[in-house]
Write a protein that holds these residues in place. Structure first.
Motif, PDB file in Angstrom:
ATOM      1  N   GLN A 133       1.664   5.829  11.208  1.00 19.28           N
ATOM      2  CA  GLN A 133       1.052   5.724   9.891  1.00 19.28           C
ATOM      3  C   GLN A 133       0.096   6.885   9.686  1.00 19.28           C
ATOM      4  O   GLN A 133      -0.771   7.136  10.530  1.00 19.28           O
ATOM      5  CB  GLN A 133       0.299   4.391   9.754  1.00 19.28           C
ATOM      6  N   GLN A 190       2.463   3.492   4.211  1.00 15.25           N
ATOM      7  CA  GLN A 190       3.181   2.493   4.988  1.00 15.25           C
ATOM      8  C   GLN A 190       3.229   2.897   6.460  1.00 15.25           C
ATOM      9  O   GLN A 190       3.023   4.056   6.820  1.00 15.25           O
ATOM     10  CB  GLN A 190       4.607   2.360   4.464  1.00 15.25           C
ATOM     11  N   GLY A 199      -5.846  -0.698  12.473  1.00 11.40           N
ATOM     12  CA  GLY A 199      -4.558  -0.910  11.819  1.00 11.40           C
ATOM     13  C   GLY A 199      -4.165  -2.368  11.721  1.00 11.40           C
ATOM     14  O   GLY A 199      -3.088  -2.694  11.229  1.00 11.40           O
ATOM     15  N   GLN A 200      -5.051  -3.251  12.196  1.00 11.85           N
ATOM     16  CA  GLN A 200      -4.718  -4.672  12.191  1.00 11.85           C
ATOM     17  C   GLN A 200      -4.863  -5.279  10.810  1.00 11.85           C
ATOM     18  O   GLN A 200      -5.505  -4.725   9.934  1.00 11.85           O
ATOM     19  CB  GLN A 200      -5.599  -5.403  13.207  1.00 11.85           C
ATOM     20  N   ARG A 201      -4.175  -6.428  10.625  1.00 14.31           N
ATOM     21  CA  ARG A 201      -4.163  -7.167   9.355  1.00 14.31           C
ATOM     22  C   ARG A 201      -3.525  -6.357   8.236  1.00 14.31           C
ATOM     23  O   ARG A 201      -3.893  -6.474   7.072  1.00 14.31           O
ATOM     24  CB  ARG A 201      -5.577  -7.621   8.958  1.00 14.31           C
ATOM     25  N   GLN A 202      -2.561  -5.509   8.595  1.00 15.24           N
ATOM     26  CA  GLN A 202      -1.815  -4.738   7.607  1.00 15.24           C
ATOM     27  C   GLN A 202      -0.307  -4.989   7.725  1.00 15.24           C
ATOM     28  O   GLN A 202       0.491  -4.276   7.128  1.00 15.24           O
ATOM     29  CB  GLN A 202      -2.080  -3.239   7.777  1.00 15.24           C
ATOM     30  N   PRO A 212       0.832  -1.209   0.000  1.00 20.20           N
ATOM     31  CA  PRO A 212       0.000   0.000   0.000  1.00 20.20           C
ATOM     32  C   PRO A 212       0.858   1.247   0.000  1.00 20.20           C
ATOM     33  O   PRO A 212       1.989   1.247   0.473  1.00 20.20           O
ATOM     34  CB  PRO A 212      -0.794  -0.123   1.311  1.00 20.20           C
TER      35      PRO A 212
END
Length: 420
Positions: free
Chosen positions: A311, A265, A339-342, A262
């Motif tokens: 971020q 970052q 912000g999870q699963r990134q 993405p």
């Protein structure tokens, strides 16, 4: 003691071999290069033999074999890694993987400026670039390099926005002149990139460099003295395109090209007092029995390692780790719900692991609730194994207590040493 390191670099069209020798603080580097595509496999070993013969050094005199780890061309990375492993196994010596983009930064002819962020952009073909970022760290006989952004794959048109977010999230030092320097062969492959970046006072354009054997060799020497050589069986190329194509379902939903990182970052920086309000707020969101702001302040005062993930101008995650003499103990790690699963948790855990390795620690440990199945699965995926159970370790609802799963990850032992 004489140190002799053979370095191999084949991540681009440049096939490079270098021999570095250090004796009585004097360092000499000799190299051979050939620039052509699809010829690395047939040329690399003959170039090694020719270079060693020219310098009058037998293979048995080598202390280690280094290789440009990548990212880069898939076949080229396998060639360098495979040759390095084969030679190291046969000779009973360690290998030293060197990130190829770091080798580009090390080639920069500009004077070293502490605090300057070096952003490397290498041509990945198909209108894409490999990007990584490093800072110079002073101390010791030679400046070292601190990784700020691990290598990622971006579209060439995404680089400008990435740089804008980096300048905002990394809180780059206020100083006269540029705080980011961009270099790498993508500047030559995509001329529009240089034109798009021109005119920004906080940014300067460097040279369109590629990694080469001498740069890999010099970085390998620093790693050797830091005890960061590894056993041959642990060596592996650094692939950024681990996932080389979208699934059929993903394509039906509109995905095309190659999976890319993405544009926005997350960046890590050392936790400071001014971060504590945001850190405590995230902790309140994700934990049933959270640490207080005072707990985090106490940890900073005690000298624990602590980092925050930033971020889009805000803190989205954090970690705190205690470095004991024999183990690194991850005390707390958390990511904000949105912000999870990134990959932010992975980024934080990697920083803990890298810092533990730099301190020569053999393992990392942490505790997690048995009821936290998502966390257990995450840590198992990252190489942690169940070590023991601690009875009634955590507070639980209604005044009860919950056990803790003690998990451990063994860290690869460094194998730098002397030849007989």
């Amino acid at each position: 003691m004489t140190v002799s390191i053979l370095a191999l670099e084949t991540s681009s069209s440049l096939c490079g071999v270098a021999l570095l020798t250090q004796a009585d603080e004097a360092v000499r580097v000799h190299a051979l290069e050939h620039d052509a595509t699809a010829e690395h496999a047939e040329r690399l070993l003959p170039m090694v033999d020719r270079l060693l013969a020219q310098q009058g050094i037998g293979r048995g005199q080598l202390s280690a074999v280094a290789f440009g780890q990548g990212p880069g061309g898939f076949t080229g990375l396998r060639v360098a890694c495979g040759v390095a492993q084969g030679m190291a196994f046969a000779l009973g010596i360690p290998v030293i993987p060197v990130p190829s983009l770091l080798a580009v930064a090390a080639r920069d002819p500009a004077p070293v400026r502490p605090g300057l962020l070096h952003v490397l952009v290498q041509d990945a073909r198909m209108d894409e670039v490999y990007l990584a970022a490093y800072r110079v760290v002073e101390g010791g006989q030679e400046p070292g390099w601190e990784p700020v952004q691990a290598p990622i794959l971006l579209g060439a048109g995404q680089v400008g926005r990435w740089l804008e977010h980096a300048a905002m999230d990394l809180r780059l030092p206020q100083q006269d002149g540029p705080v980011i320097r961009v270099l790498g062969d993508a500047l030559l492959a995509y001329p529009q990139l240089s034109r798009d970046l021109a005119g920004e006072a906080w940014l300067e354009i460097g040279e369109p460099l590629r990694p080469d054997g001498p740069a890999v060799a010099r970085l390998a020497l620093q790693a050797w003295h830091a005890g960061q050589a590894i056993a041959p069986d642990l060596a592996a190329p650094l692939y950024v395109r681990d996932k080389v194509a979208y699934t059929t379902l993903e394509r039906l939903n509109g995905a095309g090209g190659n999976p890319r990182a993405p544009e926005i970052q997350a960046f890590l920086e050392t936790m400071r007092v001014e971060h504590l309000d945001e850190v405590a707020a995230i902790e309140q969101q994700v934990q049933s029995f959270p640490w207080s702001r005072g707990n985090f302040a106490d940890g900073l005062h005690a000298g624990y390692g602590a980092w925050v993930a930033r971020q889009a101008g805000r803190t989205v995650g954090f970690c705190m780790v205690m470095f004991a003499p024999d183990v690194a103990h991850v005390l707390v790690i958390a990511v904000a719900p949105d912000g999870q699963r990134q990959g932010i948790g992975t980024l934080l855990l990697q920083r803990c692991e890298n810092e533990a390795r730099l301190r020569g620690l053999p393992a990392m440990v942490l505790e997690v609730r048995p009821s936290n199945e998502k966390a257990l699965a995450f840590y198992k995926k990252k190489g942690f194994e169940l070590l023991a159970m601690r009875k009634d370790y955590y507070p639980a609802a209604q005044g009860r207590r919950e056990d803790a799963c003690v998990m451990q990850k063994a860290l690869a032992a460094a194998q730098a040493g002397e030849n007989p």
